[in-house]
Design an enzyme around this catalytic site. Structure first.
Site, PDB file in Angstrom:
ATOM      1  N   TYR A  48       0.825  -1.204   0.000  1.00  0.00           N
ATOM      2  CA  TYR A  48       0.000   0.000   0.000  1.00  0.00           C
ATOM      3  C   TYR A  48       0.869   1.268   0.000  1.00  0.00           C
ATOM      4  O   TYR A  48       0.636   2.195  -0.781  1.00  0.00           O
ATOM      5  CB  TYR A  48      -0.902  -0.032   1.230  1.00  0.00           C
ATOM      6  CG  TYR A  48      -1.857   1.117   1.379  1.00  0.00           C
ATOM      7  CD1 TYR A  48      -2.958   1.264   0.528  1.00  0.00           C
ATOM      8  CD2 TYR A  48      -1.691   2.042   2.400  1.00  0.00           C
ATOM      9  CE1 TYR A  48      -3.847   2.309   0.692  1.00  0.00           C
ATOM     10  CE2 TYR A  48      -2.583   3.095   2.572  1.00  0.00           C
ATOM     11  CZ  TYR A  48      -3.656   3.225   1.714  1.00  0.00           C
ATOM     12  OH  TYR A  48      -4.539   4.269   1.878  1.00  0.00           O
ATOM     13  N   LYS A  90       1.152   4.147  -2.895  1.00  0.00           N
ATOM     14  CA  LYS A  90       0.799   5.534  -2.605  1.00  0.00           C
ATOM     15  C   LYS A  90       1.962   6.488  -2.876  1.00  0.00           C
ATOM     16  O   LYS A  90       1.747   7.623  -3.326  1.00  0.00           O
ATOM     17  CB  LYS A  90       0.345   5.657  -1.148  1.00  0.00           C
ATOM     18  CG  LYS A  90      -1.022   5.023  -0.885  1.00  0.00           C
ATOM     19  CD  LYS A  90      -2.107   5.575  -1.793  1.00  0.00           C
ATOM     20  CE  LYS A  90      -3.496   5.175  -1.369  1.00  0.00           C
ATOM     21  NZ  LYS A  90      -4.537   5.703  -2.288  1.00  0.00           N
TER      22      LYS A  90
END
Length: 303
Positions: free
Chosen positions: A165, A169
């Site tokens: 993640y 990002k």
């Protein structure tokens, strides 16, 4: 007259949480909205449900706005282009994209599988590329357009069990900046926003220790509607901001730094590994960043 009157915005992952708040606020500001959502679980790997997106459309229409639902996957190049085409077919134009759709596969790095990594990269990073790229020719042709990409302090600062993640990002942060550079000549703007809000995307945060429980209770005070106002402002024609990274945490708005050199070490004869260990690392040590996680940095209660 709203700040988005006459504009058409595509919001991905718009059936719940931050995405829904952004879609509704865009409509309240005068924009017509394409409400995209697969209607799947947080992991994003179960059967699609069209009802959540349709309910957001109904809510927008009930307040006098214009909206249409779309159920495509941002991870699909073809679906992303179909989302943009939905905006063109329904409202005749596309003026803004908010890349909000996401999923999670939280697991410690040494246990993370290839599928768990690829699934998150595919939705967040590749998905944001797909949708942005689908809108780009139209933005170029009309010499205007805006992108808002959701990033996260999991990448900007760090969090446990989120290598996939956080990597996605931070990739989005770089992508947003480079889109801003490439598309500047066409009057197109691109910014990234790290949202602080209690949604499905953060509800999986562990709450086993007293410290974790305290953090979770603080996060529950963060409402997604506070993020929406910033996204609308960045998308509005009245704004000229581009290439920046923002955060929104209830009534606080942050401008995040971007990497720049902090210290320099130079030697006329060049560096050997031994000299770097003996001289450079000690010289830089006071400026090294500790292994902070997001909760270590944002320690005060939201206001």
């Amino acid at each position: 007259m709203g700040v988005m009157d006459g504009k058409v915005v595509l919001v991905t992952g718009a059936a719940r949480g931050v995405g829904k708040a952004v879609a509704v606020e865009m409509a309240r500001a005068g924009a017509a909205v394409v409400v995209n959502d697969l209607g799947v679980s947080l992991k994003g790997d179960d059967t699609s449900d069209t009802q959540p997106a349709e309910e957001v459309v109904a809510e927008i229409e009930a307040m006098g706005g214009r909206a249409v639902a779309n159920f495509g996957s941002v991870a699909s190049w073809d679906d992303a282009h179909a989302m943009v085409q939905t905006a063109l077919d329904t409202f005749g134009q596309i003026d803004g994209v908010v890349n909000n759709a996401g999923n999670l596969r939280d697991v410690l790095f040494h246990k993370m599988t290839e599928e768990e990594f690829d699934a998150v990269i595919g939705v967040h990073l590749k998905g944001s590329f797909n949708v942005s790229r689908a809108a780009a020719p139209h933005f170029k042709m009309q010499a205007s357009g805006t992108y808002v990409h959701m990033c996260s302090t999991s990448g900007l600062i760090g969090n446990l069990g989120q290598v996939n993640y956080g990597a996605a990002k931070m990739g989005i942060v770089a992508m947003s900046k480079l889109i801003a550079i490439d598309m500047q000549r066409f009057g197109v703007r691109s910014n990234a926003v790290a949202p602080f809000a209690w949604t499905r995307m953060v509800s999986s945060i562990p709450a086993e220790t007293p410290e974790q429980q305290k953090r979770v209770e603080g996060l529950k005070k963060l409402v997604p509607e506070k993020v929406a106002a910033l996204c609308v402002a960045l998308s509005a024609p009245a704004s000229t901001v581009s290439g920046q990274v923002f955060g929104s945490r209830n009534n606080e708005i942050y401008l995040f730094s971007q990497p720049r050199p902090l210290r320099t070490a130079h030697t006329a004869e060049g560096w050997s590994p031994e000299a770097i260990i003996d001289r450079v690392f000690p010289q830089f040590e006071n400026d090294f960043y500790p292994l902070h996680k997001s909760g270590d940095v944002f320690t005060w209660d939201p206001v």
